[in-house]
Scaffold this motif. Structure first.
Motif, PDB file in Angstrom:
ATOM      1  N   VAL A  45      38.901  43.289  41.734  1.00 18.00           N
ATOM      2  CA  VAL A  45      37.990  43.419  40.595  1.00 18.00           C
ATOM      3  C   VAL A  45      36.834  42.436  40.725  1.00 18.00           C
ATOM      4  CG1 VAL A  45      37.777  43.142  38.095  1.00 18.00           C
ATOM      5  CG2 VAL A  45      39.784  44.267  39.052  1.00 18.00           C
ATOM      6  N   ALA A  46      37.149  41.179  41.056  1.00 15.87           N
ATOM      7  CA  ALA A  46      36.114  40.138  41.126  1.00 15.87           C
ATOM      8  C   ALA A  46      35.051  40.459  42.174  1.00 15.87           C
ATOM      9  CB  ALA A  46      36.751  38.785  41.417  1.00 15.87           C
ATOM     10  N   THR A  47      35.451  41.115  43.251  1.00 10.15           N
ATOM     11  CA  THR A  47      34.486  41.430  44.310  1.00 10.15           C
ATOM     12  C   THR A  47      33.838  42.791  44.137  1.00 10.15           C
ATOM     13  OG1 THR A  47      36.319  42.244  45.693  1.00 10.15           O
ATOM     14  CG2 THR A  47      35.615  39.965  46.015  1.00 10.15           C
ATOM     15  N   ALA A  48      34.266  43.559  43.122  1.00  7.30           N
ATOM     16  CA  ALA A  48      33.731  44.909  42.940  1.00  7.30           C
ATOM     17  C   ALA A  48      32.845  45.035  41.706  1.00  7.30           C
ATOM     18  CB  ALA A  48      34.870  45.926  42.848  1.00  7.30           C
ATOM     19  N   VAL A  49      33.064  44.189  40.689  1.00 10.76           N
ATOM     20  CA  VAL A  49      32.301  44.359  39.453  1.00 10.76           C
ATOM     21  C   VAL A  49      30.819  44.094  39.693  1.00 10.76           C
ATOM     22  CG1 VAL A  49      34.226  43.768  37.947  1.00 10.76           C
ATOM     23  CG2 VAL A  49      32.705  41.962  38.758  1.00 10.76           C
ATOM     24  N   ASP A  50      30.023  44.654  38.816  1.00  9.48           N
ATOM     25  CA  ASP A  50      28.578  44.454  38.884  1.00  9.48           C
ATOM     26  C   ASP A  50      28.267  42.963  38.903  1.00  9.48           C
ATOM     27  OD1 ASP A  50      25.781  44.155  37.854  1.00  9.48           O
ATOM     28  OD2 ASP A  50      25.891  46.344  37.845  1.00  9.48           O
ATOM     29  N   LEU A  51      27.326  42.593  39.750  1.00 10.05           N
ATOM     30  CA  LEU A  51      26.953  41.188  39.902  1.00 10.05           C
ATOM     31  C   LEU A  51      26.498  40.575  38.585  1.00 10.05           C
ATOM     32  CD1 LEU A  51      26.721  39.071  42.175  1.00 10.05           C
ATOM     33  CD2 LEU A  51      24.331  39.734  42.427  1.00 10.05           C
ATOM     34  N   ARG A  52      26.050  41.407  37.670  1.00  6.76           N
ATOM     35  CA  ARG A  52      25.577  40.931  36.375  1.00  6.76           C
ATOM     36  C   ARG A  52      26.682  40.205  35.595  1.00  6.76           C
ATOM     37  NH1 ARG A  52      21.443  43.825  32.886  1.00  6.76           N
ATOM     38  NH2 ARG A  52      21.499  45.404  34.517  1.00  6.76           N
ATOM     39  N   HIS A  53      27.932  40.612  35.809  1.00  9.71           N
ATOM     40  CA  HIS A  53      29.035  39.959  35.098  1.00  9.71           C
ATOM     41  C   HIS A  53      29.083  38.454  35.382  1.00  9.71           C
ATOM     42  CE1 HIS A  53      30.551  44.121  34.648  1.00  9.71           C
ATOM     43  NE2 HIS A  53      31.186  43.634  33.600  1.00  9.71           N
ATOM     44  N   PHE A  54      28.692  38.078  36.595  1.00 10.22           N
ATOM     45  CA  PHE A  54      28.770  36.669  36.969  1.00 10.22           C
ATOM     46  C   PHE A  54      27.683  35.828  36.301  1.00 10.22           C
ATOM     47  CE2 PHE A  54      31.338  38.636  40.185  1.00 10.22           C
ATOM     48  CZ  PHE A  54      32.318  37.702  40.449  1.00 10.22           C
ATOM     49  N   GLU A  55      26.812  36.472  35.541  1.00 10.54           N
ATOM     50  CA  GLU A  55      25.816  35.745  34.764  1.00 10.54           C
ATOM     51  C   GLU A  55      26.298  35.491  33.345  1.00 10.54           C
ATOM     52  OE1 GLU A  55      23.319  34.701  36.373  1.00 10.54           O
ATOM     53  OE2 GLU A  55      23.443  35.974  38.162  1.00 10.54           O
ATOM     54  N   SER A  56      27.527  35.933  33.024  1.00 13.82           N
ATOM     55  CA  SER A  56      28.066  35.825  31.667  1.00 13.82           C
ATOM     56  C   SER A  56      29.183  34.794  31.608  1.00 13.82           C
ATOM     57  CB  SER A  56      28.604  37.195  31.214  1.00 13.82           C
ATOM     58  OG  SER A  56      29.382  37.071  30.048  1.00 13.82           O
ATOM     59  N   SER A  57      29.080  33.857  30.676  1.00 15.58           N
ATOM     60  CA  SER A  57      30.133  32.847  30.521  1.00 15.58           C
ATOM     61  C   SER A  57      31.429  33.476  30.028  1.00 15.58           C
ATOM     62  CB  SER A  57      29.677  31.754  29.546  1.00 15.58           C
ATOM     63  OG  SER A  57      29.408  32.300  28.262  1.00 15.58           O
ATOM     64  N   ASP A  58      31.324  34.574  29.249  1.00 24.21           N
ATOM     65  CA  ASP A  58      32.530  35.242  28.771  1.00 24.21           C
ATOM     66  C   ASP A  58      33.344  35.793  29.938  1.00 24.21           C
ATOM     67  OD1 ASP A  58      32.172  34.891  25.982  1.00 24.21           O
ATOM     68  OD2 ASP A  58      30.639  36.445  26.000  1.00 24.21           O
ATOM     69  N   PHE A  59      32.661  36.325  30.938  1.00 31.35           N
ATOM     70  CA  PHE A  59      33.359  36.831  32.122  1.00 31.35           C
ATOM     71  C   PHE A  59      34.075  35.696  32.842  1.00 31.35           C
ATOM     72  CE2 PHE A  59      33.344  37.575  36.735  1.00 31.35           C
ATOM     73  CZ  PHE A  59      34.126  38.722  36.797  1.00 31.35           C
TER      74      PHE A  59
END
Length: 637
Positions: A141-155
């Motif tokens: 999941v961590a390597t497949a989700v949209d890169l945008r998720h890594f800009e979110s502190s909630d993620f």
């Protein structure tokens, strides 16, 4: 190609809109588990554990059954032993009758201890197998989700909870179920033995576990709520630890004398956590005390009933002794049953959070819905009206950006920090989907293509490229990690990037590990690492090459050599590069100037200078710095 406009979005007709910016997710709350949810949870967890180690799982069940039988046998052995002891008190010649029950009791006790030890070893191995299976899912999941998720502190908070808590929970559900089943089996065996002594005692013991069941459910909800509330604090504590122990951070910590300040921050954060933990533990302790006091009251009542039965002559002395042992054993088994239920329930709260995280991966485009493979080449790349906003940002990083790239061109992006250059590069590379607008290859929107094949056609070297603590060969060959390593191709890429000479001169040549973190490793300078990153890009051999500050760590001579030979090295590839140095961009076919997320002008170096706009202003400022330093103004004006 037909373009349509929906609100502020310009997209190819018939192409599905990408999701908008990732919105902050609400904090998960403890949910009441229905019986159906618990059944689903247990079924899924058992399936995972079974797939991770079926023989180990069967072995644990067999050991549980063995322990259950041994415990019941111990009750009978104690009763026979006490009977034999009483007979010896009346007849000294009957002492031989004691040997058999003593040996039986000792054997059963040893068997129980051995089985318990084996259970511990099997649980350890099975637990690691389950953890590995869960790590695979989480990493997928961590390597497949949209890169945008890594800009979110909630993620990141969710990812932290998954890594610290939920990864072990599937096994704990199964372990709780094994404990529950084992305790039930043992309880049945001991209960049958106790019922043979006095049936009245059995229902009283079952009632004794109810207080623990009621309080443990509330304890589980408290534990989950505490884990959720403390996730940001634990992340900050981990980060402060990394700052004080990290290899890259060590030099700056010493250069600026940051150790006392960082230690103070670390202590303050830890103190805050310990204060919250103390409050949490007090709450759980009160519930634990209430539950155990309730069970102790019931146990005391049972013992009083046993005394009354002895007084009434309903239970003999030997039976009474065996009943006391049985009561204690059965009380433990009843507690084990309710403890297993509590473990399943508490783990279920964490696994619900894990399910939400894993759903992020399931939300990615399924294989059957993927488009065709991206073309191996293109005539033109067109970006129109691109809009992109980072999660939580007040203003868009890109606001209506349009650019064109044609095959074989060298295109440059310039602008001040924060103007959107790197964001634009990521959107062009397909790493981010725009909120509006679209990028098209020869008229086909990027989102129509299979993402894996699209990214295989693009090389991206970021300014903060990764320095892998691997061999030189591996550092370059990760450019195409799915293909077998081609040593000749690795060396050819290194030569193109100017890295062959120093890599070949390492103690083990290209097989040298490029880090002192591991035995035999060697360090490279920043400029040398920059060349290795470029070699990685050349090894990938993609038709589009995106370079973010490719000469940032190079000395002037190396930088001159790179850009003087760039077109030759590219070999017909299309290149988009970002640079703050105007001496490197003047040879580009076209320069796009970004300011506050918009393209404010574009053209060749000379065209932009003659226009006297933002580019000319930035160029003059940089030239002035050279003059102030007593150096010649860069030529080309």
């Amino acid at each position: 190609m037909t373009w349509t406009r929906t609100g502020s979005r310009t997209t190819p007709a018939g192409v599905a809109q990408p999701p908008g910016p990732t919105q902050p997710q609400p904090q998960p709350q403890p949910q009441r588990k229905s019986f159906g949810n618990l059944v689903r949870l247990v079924r899924a967890s058992l399936a995972l554990v079974w797939s991770s180690g079926p023989r180990l799982f069967l072995g644990l069940l067999a050991l549980q059954a063995m322990v259950a039988g041994a415990l019941a046998g111990q009750i009978l052995a104690v009763q026979h032993l006490l009977t034999a002891i009483l007979e010896v008190a009346d007849d000294a010649q009957a002492i031989s009758e004691i040997v058999a029950p003593v040996l039986l009791l000792a054997g059963l006790t040893a068997l129980t201890s051995i089985a318990g030890g084996l259970q511990g070893h099997l649980q350890r191995v099975l637990g690691e197998n389950v953890a590995r299976a869960m790590w695979r899912r989480v990493l997928d999941v961590a390597t497949a989700v949209d890169l945008r998720h890594f800009e979110s502190s909630d993620f990141h908070n969710q990812l932290e909870r998954v890594q610290s808590s939920a990864l072990t929970r599937p096994y704990q559900v199964s372990q709780g179920l094994i404990t529950l089943v084992g305790s039930l089996l043992a309880g049945i065996g001991v209960g049958v033995a106790l019922a043979g002594i006095s049936p009245l005692l059995l229902p009283l013991l079952v009632v004794g576990g109810l207080p623990l069941l009621l309080t443990s459910r509330q304890e589980s909800r408290l534990e989950f709520a505490f884990a959720v509330s403390q996730t940001p604090t634990l992340r900050l504590r981990t980060y402060l630890t990394l700052l004080q122990t990290g290899r890259d951070e060590a030099k700056e910590v010493r250069a600026f004398g940051l150790a006392p300040w960082l230690r103070g921050r670390f202590d303050a954060v830890y103190e805050e956590y310990l204060a919250e933990l103390s409050t949490h533990v007090r709450r759980r302790s009160r519930l634990t005390a209430v539950g155990n006091i309730g069970s102790a009251v019931v146990l005391a009542a049972i013992l009083l009933v046993l005394v009354w039965l002895i007084g009434e002559g309903a239970v003999g002395v030997a039976g009474a002794g065996a009943a006391i042992v049985a009561i204690r054993m059965l009380a433990s088994q009843v507690q084990g049953v309710f403890g297993g239920v509590r473990q399943i329930f508490e783990s279920g709260l964490f696994l619900a959070d894990l399910d939400v995280f894993l759903a992020l991966g399931a939300a990615q485009t399924p294989p059957e819905a993927r488009g065709p493979a991206a073309p191996t080449s293109f005539g033109s790349i067109t970006a129109r009206d691109l809009v992109f906003t980072y999660p939580g940002a007040a203003a868009p990083a890109l606001d209506g950006v349009s650019i064109d790239l044609r095959a074989g061109e060298v295109i440059a992006l310039v602008g001040e920090n924060g103007s959107g250059k790197t964001t634009l590069a990521k959107v062009l590379a397909g790493l981010y989907d725009p909120d509006a607008g679209a990028v098209a290859w020869d008229g086909s929107d990027l989102r129509e293509f299979d993402r894996g094949s699209l990214r295989a056609r693009i090389t991206v070297v970021f300014q903060d490229f990764v320095q892998y603590a691997l061999t030189a060969t591996q550092n370059i060959a990760v450019g195409r990690a799915d293909d077998p390593v081609d040593p000749e191709r690795v060396q050819a890429a290194a030569r193109a990037a100017g890295a062959d000479r120093f890599l070949a001169g390492l103690p083990h040549g290209y097989d040298t590990i490029l880090s002192r973190l591991f035995v035999g490793g060697q360090e490279l300078s920043g400029g040398q690492w920059q060349r290795v990153a470029l070699a990685r890009a050349f090894y990938r051999d993609a038709p589009l090459m995106i370079l973010d500050e490719p000469s940032a760590s190079l000395d002037p001579r190396a930088e001159h050599e790179l850009f003087a030979n760039l077109r030759t090295v590219l070999g017909g590839r299309t290149a988009l590069f970002i640079s703050h140095r105007f001496s490197t961009v003047r040879g580009a076919d076209r320069i796009y100037v970004l300011k506050e997320g918009r393209v404010v002008e574009h053209g060749t170096h000379l065209e932009l200078l003659r226009r006297g706009g933002h580019y000319a202003e930035l160029h003059a400022l940089q030239a002035e710095a050279y003059v102030a330093a007593g150096e010649a103004t860069p030529s080309g004006q």
